[in-house]
Scaffold this active site. Sequence first.
Site, PDB file in Angstrom:
ATOM      1  N   HIS A  25       6.483  -3.857   3.894  1.00 45.33           N
ATOM      2  CA  HIS A  25       7.665  -3.325   3.202  1.00 45.33           C
ATOM      3  C   HIS A  25       7.285  -2.139   2.313  1.00 45.33           C
ATOM      4  CE1 HIS A  25      11.644  -3.721   1.171  1.00 45.33           C
ATOM      5  NE2 HIS A  25      10.962  -3.222   0.138  1.00 45.33           N
ATOM      6  N   GLU A  26       6.267  -2.347   1.491  1.00 43.99           N
ATOM      7  CA  GLU A  26       5.884  -1.280   0.565  1.00 43.99           C
ATOM      8  C   GLU A  26       5.236  -0.100   1.286  1.00 43.99           C
ATOM      9  OE1 GLU A  26       7.056  -1.370  -2.297  1.00 43.99           O
ATOM     10  OE2 GLU A  26       7.656  -3.469  -2.307  1.00 43.99           O
ATOM     11  N   HIS A  29       7.966   2.336   2.206  1.00 41.84           N
ATOM     12  CA  HIS A  29       8.292   3.244   1.102  1.00 41.84           C
ATOM     13  C   HIS A  29       7.208   4.316   0.950  1.00 41.84           C
ATOM     14  CE1 HIS A  29      11.654   0.873  -0.192  1.00 41.84           C
ATOM     15  NE2 HIS A  29      10.940  -0.157  -0.599  1.00 41.84           N
TER      16      HIS A  29
END
Length: 461
Positions: A25-26, A29
């Site tokens: 997920h990170e 980003h």
Amino acid sequence: MTGSPNLLTTIFAFLLVLGPLVLIHELGHYLVGRLFGVKADAFSIGFGKEIAGWTDRRGTRWKLSALPLGGYVQFAGDMNPASAPSAAEDGLTPQERARTFHVKPLWQRALIVLAGPLTNFLLCVLILAGFVYANGRLIADAEVAGFSESSAAKQAGLRIGDRIVAIDGNRIGSITDIPEHTVYFPNKTVNVVVDRDGRNVTLPVKLSGEEVSDRFGNKARIGDIGIDFAVPVVSGFFGDSPAEAAGMEIGDRIVAVDGVGVTSFLQVPPLIMSRAGQKVTITVMRNGEAHVLPMMIGSATQTGSNGRTETIGRIGVQSGFGRREAVGPVQALGIGVERSFATMGTMITGIRQIIVGDRSVRELGGPIKIAKYSGEQFTLGWEPFVGFVAMISINLAFINLLPIPGLDGGHLAFYAAELVRRKPLGLRSQEWAIRTGVALVLALMLFVTVNDLASLPIFGG
């Protein structure tokens, strides 16, 4: 019922689920931010005090933090991990300011924020597509072969031989399409369209609301239509098959065993298992014609529930659950996308049911329950465990897209307002919204954690 795994296994499985999902997920980003030239000050798995870390040549601090229930990327210009905008950028050179998050165009900021949930969604798609590509797609007509004892469908007027073609307007092409429109709707009345002798008949069916338990004792309330779809059509043979030796062919439909009528494959084993070594006649339909096949029932050994070895009859036939159809990578990817969106749809349905009172808030789960399920799925083997990872991944995507300030969806809501207003919301408004959102998230985490604890056996759950 199988006992739950030990604490060490549960913790290990939980970290094996959550760690990679947070990392992915990170990374979504981070990589999109890097693509647009935004500097990342910190990349953390977990919150709170740093346990270990290092700083790369770009100045990003990569670290593992004490509370492993999430993570964050802190971009240049953020004053905190929740990405609340910095109050000022005094002291920055033009080159440094150009690498901060908040000076980037609106569409770039939106893509950076969206990248995290989208990466989790894509992981789910790839896992489900991989399963379909490796195992094939199950094709089985939704033909009624029988009913349960208290069948909602039978009470509504469905008959053996009916073929379900739609539920509440949703096309049913295979039995795998049915749970999406029944399991999540206990006690709901659905309109079932069946093909009966070449004509469509619509029947309202009130699904039952049954509580079921899995092998670990986890309970859930589901909607059950009460239909047996195990059509007795021969799909294959195994071992030294007496049925194949007697002339039975793939595609034959078993209609009788020694004169006893058969409509479901589940009716066949009780007529065979107690008659090892005996001669029987099995009637099958083949291309519209009846064929009577005499055969000698074979034998096999199995361990009974009492631990004793017993001899049972067998005819070596596989049947009742359709066929597996191989699919190519592009088609598998399409099915993965379709199933991922369907899973997200069930989440929306669950939230709506809780809001209107159709489901108890006690069904909400938090980190303790995820850890429990992680350990249980881990003990079942790699395929159930990886499938569970896919479900948690899409859950993370869905939760993060909720328009709650402090979550990715909250930032996207700010950007939508900025697009409409043609200017950002005021700094103070954003700060208060983020504080409120974080407080809401923390309150929800506390509530679901109490829910989780109450469900544990030690507390009587």
